[in-house]
Design an enzyme around this catalytic site. Sequence first.
Site, PDB file in Angstrom:
ATOM      1  N   CYS A  73     -25.755   2.549 -13.051  1.00  0.00           N
ATOM      2  CA  CYS A  73     -24.868   3.725 -13.115  1.00  0.00           C
ATOM      3  C   CYS A  73     -25.594   4.933 -13.705  1.00  0.00           C
ATOM      4  O   CYS A  73     -25.958   4.955 -14.887  1.00  0.00           O
ATOM      5  CB  CYS A  73     -23.635   3.389 -13.939  1.00  0.00           C
ATOM      6  SG  CYS A  73     -22.525   4.805 -14.092  1.00  0.00           S
ATOM      7  N   GLU A 113       0.828  -1.212   0.000  1.00  0.00           N
ATOM      8  CA  GLU A 113       0.000   0.000   0.000  1.00  0.00           C
ATOM      9  C   GLU A 113       0.863   1.263   0.000  1.00  0.00           C
ATOM     10  O   GLU A 113       0.550   2.233  -0.682  1.00  0.00           O
ATOM     11  CB  GLU A 113      -0.938   0.013   1.211  1.00  0.00           C
ATOM     12  CG  GLU A 113      -2.045  -1.031   1.174  1.00  0.00           C
ATOM     13  CD  GLU A 113      -2.994  -0.850  -0.008  1.00  0.00           C
ATOM     14  OE1 GLU A 113      -3.067   0.255  -0.558  1.00  0.00           O
ATOM     15  OE2 GLU A 113      -3.631  -1.845  -0.394  1.00  0.00           O
ATOM     16  N   CYS A 155     -17.840   0.945 -20.261  1.00  0.00           N
ATOM     17  CA  CYS A 155     -19.142   0.736 -19.618  1.00  0.00           C
ATOM     18  C   CYS A 155     -19.776  -0.592 -20.024  1.00  0.00           C
ATOM     19  O   CYS A 155     -20.466  -1.227 -19.223  1.00  0.00           O
ATOM     20  CB  CYS A 155     -20.081   1.892 -19.946  1.00  0.00           C
ATOM     21  SG  CYS A 155     -19.453   3.484 -19.382  1.00  0.00           S
ATOM     22  N   CYS A 190     -18.760  -3.248 -17.674  1.00  0.00           N
ATOM     23  CA  CYS A 190     -18.800  -2.864 -16.262  1.00  0.00           C
ATOM     24  C   CYS A 190     -19.877  -3.635 -15.495  1.00  0.00           C
ATOM     25  O   CYS A 190     -21.039  -3.677 -15.914  1.00  0.00           O
ATOM     26  CB  CYS A 190     -19.078  -1.364 -16.161  1.00  0.00           C
ATOM     27  SG  CYS A 190     -19.160  -0.801 -14.469  1.00  0.00           S
ATOM     28  N   CYS A 206     -13.457   1.497 -15.141  1.00  0.00           N
ATOM     29  CA  CYS A 206     -13.995   2.869 -15.080  1.00  0.00           C
ATOM     30  C   CYS A 206     -12.824   3.853 -15.034  1.00  0.00           C
ATOM     31  O   CYS A 206     -12.633   4.589 -14.073  1.00  0.00           O
ATOM     32  CB  CYS A 206     -14.899   3.028 -13.858  1.00  0.00           C
ATOM     33  SG  CYS A 206     -15.841   4.568 -13.888  1.00  0.00           S
TER      34      CYS A 206
HETATM   35 FE1  SF4 Z   1     -17.870   3.747 -14.878  1.00  0.00          FE
HETATM   36 FE2  SF4 Z   1     -20.533   3.797 -14.827  1.00  0.00          FE
HETATM   37 FE3  SF4 Z   1     -19.271   3.204 -17.067  1.00  0.00          FE
HETATM   38 FE4  SF4 Z   1     -19.234   1.501 -15.034  1.00  0.00          FE
HETATM   39  S1  SF4 Z   1     -21.010   2.109 -16.219  1.00  0.00           S
HETATM   40  S2  SF4 Z   1     -17.505   2.067 -16.315  1.00  0.00           S
HETATM   41  S3  SF4 Z   1     -19.183   2.890 -13.302  1.00  0.00           S
HETATM   42  S4  SF4 Z   1     -19.216   5.154 -15.998  1.00  0.00           S
END
Ligand code: SF4
Length: 339
Positions: free
Chosen positions: A199, A28, A190, A193, A183
């Site tokens: 989102c 870390e 997205c 994701c 992200c």
């Molecule tokens: Fe980021 Fe939202 Fe896209 Fe996921 S859906 S990558 S959280 S902007």
Amino acid sequence: MLLTWYHIHARPLPWRDAPEPYATWLSEVILQQTQVATGTAYWHRFLDHYPTVEDLASAPIESIMGLWKGLGYYSRARNLHAAARAVVHNHQGELPILAKDWQRLPGVGAYTAAAIASICHGEPVPVVDGNVQRVLARVFDILDPVDRKAGRDAIRSWSEALISREDPGSSNQAWMELGATVCKPKNPQCGKCPVQVGCLARKRDTWSARPVKQAQKPPVAMTVLFRVSLRQRKNTREWWIERRPERGIWGGMECFPATMEEESAPTGCDGKAILGPFEHALTHRKLTGWFVLDSGAQIAHDGQEKPNGEWVPVEDDSRAWPRMVEKALSELRTWAVKN
Ligand code: SF4
């Protein structure tokens, strides 16, 4: 959903295999301002040299700084050493368990403390780094600047609400991993994701404007004057370097005597200019450096050599110099052996 995604897609990082507090702490601290690829090599090197907190505590600070060379932000190395010594001398070598106790050690902030306590001991404290901040600001389409109290509070509330009570370590790492690999600041993926359905920034197409940040102040322009004093000892060319005060810029590092002013040109020294102007950017300062020859740079007000310095061969490559000086060293060495 997020945890399932994490267990499938997490990058295989060596400290994740069987998380152990000392090794996790090292990872870390090293990764705070360093890319994973670079940091991993340093992490292995540190564990090889100092396999336990006792080894780290008993090592001379010069050796630790030498091993840290190239990572920058040397206050991290000094704090690591001070914290290891505190653990050994004040706590019989027992590392803390709870995040609040980790935070009592030098250099361990809320982020590092929460990471170690959640990953190694399952304490449900959220970790909020730049990646988590960005992901949450997008998922909840937070309009308050995240570098101001209202924005920070919003991120903190959401991260506390979302952390898994069953597996807080993986939960924290999953949010960080999502920010680091999917992200991303530019071009978030997205479509891949795991939280895309909920989102808000995706739904509203606002992701490129999240997180909102308050305009930063422009960096202050400053001039740094490095005073180089040379001498010849038998066949060796030497220059004078000294340890800088622990507090302030380049704290505890070795360097030529240096002064810093909010001026556009060097003042207070009649020495011959060796090299300059020399540009270097820090987070809040824009530095212009000058190296000047000053045969009295090693002399204190009492007329004696300063106690915090020493003569070292100009070829000595074992010192941890400030990055700004390091960039000029090869040119300075060439100059020093000729003069
Ligand atoms: Fe980021 Fe939202 Fe896209 Fe996921 S859906 S990558 S959280 S902007």
